[in-house]
Design a protein around this motif. Sequence first.
Motif, PDB file in Angstrom:
ATOM      1  N   THR A 121      36.050  44.215  47.861  1.00  0.00           N
ATOM      2  CA  THR A 121      36.433  42.903  48.377  1.00  0.00           C
ATOM      3  C   THR A 121      35.697  42.607  49.688  1.00  0.00           C
ATOM      4  O   THR A 121      35.287  41.464  49.923  1.00  0.00           O
ATOM      5  CB  THR A 121      37.956  42.844  48.567  1.00  0.00           C
ATOM      6  OG1 THR A 121      38.580  42.939  47.270  1.00  0.00           O
ATOM      7  CG2 THR A 121      38.392  41.538  49.207  1.00  0.00           C
TER       8      THR A 121
ATOM      9  N   GLU B 242      47.348  40.807  44.103  1.00  0.00           N
ATOM     10  CA  GLU B 242      46.139  41.579  44.403  1.00  0.00           C
ATOM     11  C   GLU B 242      46.191  42.992  43.841  1.00  0.00           C
ATOM     12  O   GLU B 242      45.192  43.490  43.295  1.00  0.00           O
ATOM     13  CB  GLU B 242      45.907  41.639  45.914  1.00  0.00           C
ATOM     14  CG  GLU B 242      44.629  42.400  46.271  1.00  0.00           C
ATOM     15  CD  GLU B 242      44.372  42.456  47.765  1.00  0.00           C
ATOM     16  OE1 GLU B 242      43.228  42.723  48.157  1.00  0.00           O
ATOM     17  OE2 GLU B 242      45.320  42.229  48.549  1.00  0.00           O
TER      18      GLU B 242
ATOM     19  N   TYR C 222      47.094  34.751  44.806  1.00  0.00           N
ATOM     20  CA  TYR C 222      46.174  35.861  44.549  1.00  0.00           C
ATOM     21  C   TYR C 222      46.522  37.086  45.389  1.00  0.00           C
ATOM     22  O   TYR C 222      46.420  38.222  44.907  1.00  0.00           O
ATOM     23  CB  TYR C 222      44.734  35.415  44.812  1.00  0.00           C
ATOM     24  CG  TYR C 222      44.247  34.446  43.776  1.00  0.00           C
ATOM     25  CD1 TYR C 222      43.783  34.886  42.543  1.00  0.00           C
ATOM     26  CD2 TYR C 222      44.283  33.072  44.010  1.00  0.00           C
ATOM     27  CE1 TYR C 222      43.363  33.992  41.569  1.00  0.00           C
ATOM     28  CE2 TYR C 222      43.862  32.168  43.048  1.00  0.00           C
ATOM     29  CZ  TYR C 222      43.405  32.631  41.824  1.00  0.00           C
ATOM     30  OH  TYR C 222      43.004  31.741  40.857  1.00  0.00           O
TER      31      TYR C 222
ATOM     32  N   LEU D 264      45.436  42.907  40.167  1.00  0.00           N
ATOM     33  CA  LEU D 264      44.071  42.411  39.969  1.00  0.00           C
ATOM     34  C   LEU D 264      43.048  43.470  40.364  1.00  0.00           C
ATOM     35  O   LEU D 264      42.000  43.619  39.711  1.00  0.00           O
ATOM     36  CB  LEU D 264      43.847  41.128  40.777  1.00  0.00           C
ATOM     37  CG  LEU D 264      44.660  39.908  40.337  1.00  0.00           C
ATOM     38  CD1 LEU D 264      44.386  38.725  41.270  1.00  0.00           C
ATOM     39  CD2 LEU D 264      44.350  39.524  38.894  1.00  0.00           C
ATOM     40  N   GLU D 265      43.328  44.229  41.418  1.00  0.00           N
ATOM     41  CA  GLU D 265      42.465  45.346  41.805  1.00  0.00           C
ATOM     42  C   GLU D 265      42.397  46.392  40.692  1.00  0.00           C
ATOM     43  O   GLU D 265      41.318  46.889  40.351  1.00  0.00           O
ATOM     44  CB  GLU D 265      43.000  46.014  43.072  1.00  0.00           C
ATOM     45  CG  GLU D 265      42.725  45.279  44.366  1.00  0.00           C
ATOM     46  CD  GLU D 265      43.262  46.033  45.561  1.00  0.00           C
ATOM     47  OE1 GLU D 265      42.746  45.804  46.669  1.00  0.00           O
ATOM     48  OE2 GLU D 265      44.187  46.866  45.404  1.00  0.00           O
TER      49      GLU D 265
ATOM     50  N   TYR E 298      38.624  36.756  43.701  1.00  0.00           N
ATOM     51  CA  TYR E 298      39.587  37.020  42.630  1.00  0.00           C
ATOM     52  C   TYR E 298      39.786  35.820  41.701  1.00  0.00           C
ATOM     53  O   TYR E 298      40.159  35.981  40.540  1.00  0.00           O
ATOM     54  CB  TYR E 298      40.956  37.397  43.222  1.00  0.00           C
ATOM     55  CG  TYR E 298      41.029  38.793  43.765  1.00  0.00           C
ATOM     56  CD1 TYR E 298      41.013  39.900  42.929  1.00  0.00           C
ATOM     57  CD2 TYR E 298      41.137  39.020  45.138  1.00  0.00           C
ATOM     58  CE1 TYR E 298      41.091  41.188  43.437  1.00  0.00           C
ATOM     59  CE2 TYR E 298      41.209  40.300  45.656  1.00  0.00           C
ATOM     60  CZ  TYR E 298      41.187  41.382  44.793  1.00  0.00           C
ATOM     61  OH  TYR E 298      41.260  42.658  45.293  1.00  0.00           O
TER      62      TYR E 298
END
Length: 569
Positions: A450, A192, A188, A195-196, A479
Amino acid sequence: MENYKFSTLEYKRPDLEARRVQLDAWKDAVEHAKDYDALRGLLFEIDRGTCELSTQYSIAHIRHTLDTRDEFYEAEIEYLQNTLPTLTGQEVALSEAIASSPFRADIEKEFGAQYFVSMDLQKKLFCEANISLRQQESRLTNEYQKIMATAEISFDGKTLNLYGVQKYFEHPDREVRAAAVKAYSKFYEENESRLEEIWDELIRIRNQMGKNLGYENYIPVGYLEQGRTDYGEKEVASFREQVRTVLVPLCQKLYDAQAKRLGIDHVMWCDEKMVFPDGNAEPAGDDAFMMKTAQKMYHEISPETGEFIDFMIDHEMMDLQNKPGKASTGYMTSLPSLKAPFVFSCFNHTIFDMQVLTHELGHAFAGYMAMRSQPISDYYSESTDIAEIHSMSMEQFAYPYAEWFFGDQADKFRFAHLQEALTFVPFGVAVDEFQYICYANPQLTPKERTYQWHLLEEKYMPWRRYENDDFMERGGYWYHKLHIYLYPFYYINYTLTTMGAMEFKKKYAEDKKAAWEDYLKLCKTGGSRSYLETLRYANLSNPFEPGSVQRACGYAEEILLEQIAKQGQ
């Protein structure tokens, strides 16, 4: 079609342009229906057409998730998700014609007032400007799902997917567990950045959907999409607070006892799944053994579940083995024109497999019964906040048969499973609150969001500690929860329905026959009642009432604390 199997079902791309024309024709026919008999015939014709479209979509969706590398079904899903939203205007117009019919009272008399509730929700959710946003949303959620499905984690000399590496979270060697969670976390962290970006775009897109419908942000839309008509944000917030004050202290006791049992100072994240020092319960056989034993169990539970499991096996309505390219998820869906549920998951030879065989098949059994009890497909599926009661209660009904699956480790299974049922709830409400924070505060940067997860862990999971993992320490754990990306505001359902499942557990222990009769009523009623009406119909409590969490979970708490006392902890 009596002898079909899922593997041989033909997929035929739906002609959506023809459906667009058909929707207009149906609207005209509804407006000119001379009497209720004519209108009634149209309603069933419309229902059959909708069922066939849904079935073809389900076939494409299932085959896409069975192998996310299959370019044909990837393209089909992209086509369907891009095109179906463009039909919403005609669908809403048809619904309005039905709702405005001079024979509305006759419809309500036959099908109930709930028939028009879903139509009203559909109308409230429709906005021409949101069609392109829906298409963008689908592309982003598909990308997230593909990132998860194609994960390749090198560990223990193997290349594992996300389900495969999680088996090591229960390894008896603490160093192996720590290395496994670190490898999981690293995946993850390495993804990241993207995904962000996906999450940032989804927040922007969904909040714009809300604004286009006249709301400040997406949150009210999320509630409408979940079909919530008789409770709102205030009630959910009060439930979260009950969890914080009642269950969080209990969970802390359970983890303190687990630390003592394991001989460690504190249960770290890598220890949470390790319930017993000599190892957790493992299935007593392979995938085939688990399926054969599940079939035997369902025949033992009731005639209805026996008939159901035979249907699922005979028609290949389950795919449970873990395979490369398979989506890292578990779900139940339906092929309504065949009145057939379908269950999808990935076995990993842990107690998770037993949960699949009860949780997802609990969903499927409810769908199987509703499709044979309700007259129209609108009622084949219940509201999302009811659906998880079916699944979580079936998990509890399987406890008497644990020896069949786990042999002399059955008591270990029962204890660990029941503990997890309760310790999960604080995490579940944290997921819900995290979504509120993100949609209500779109100005937050990705790192600030986060960090909000980090604060929620301190609030709802004060026992949670990470060792030598800066990514997880600053809040990276969120996540992995695909529901945040794919199914906004769904996750609170798991916590609300845990209360119903715990009620059924107590009832099943006190009067098995009466509990099963209430459960069958719950399954058969499908979506023909609202959430609170359905609870009353099945003799279940309202989880929003003061003290409801303590009342629902008290019996399970007694069992766990009694077992801990016997273990000398």
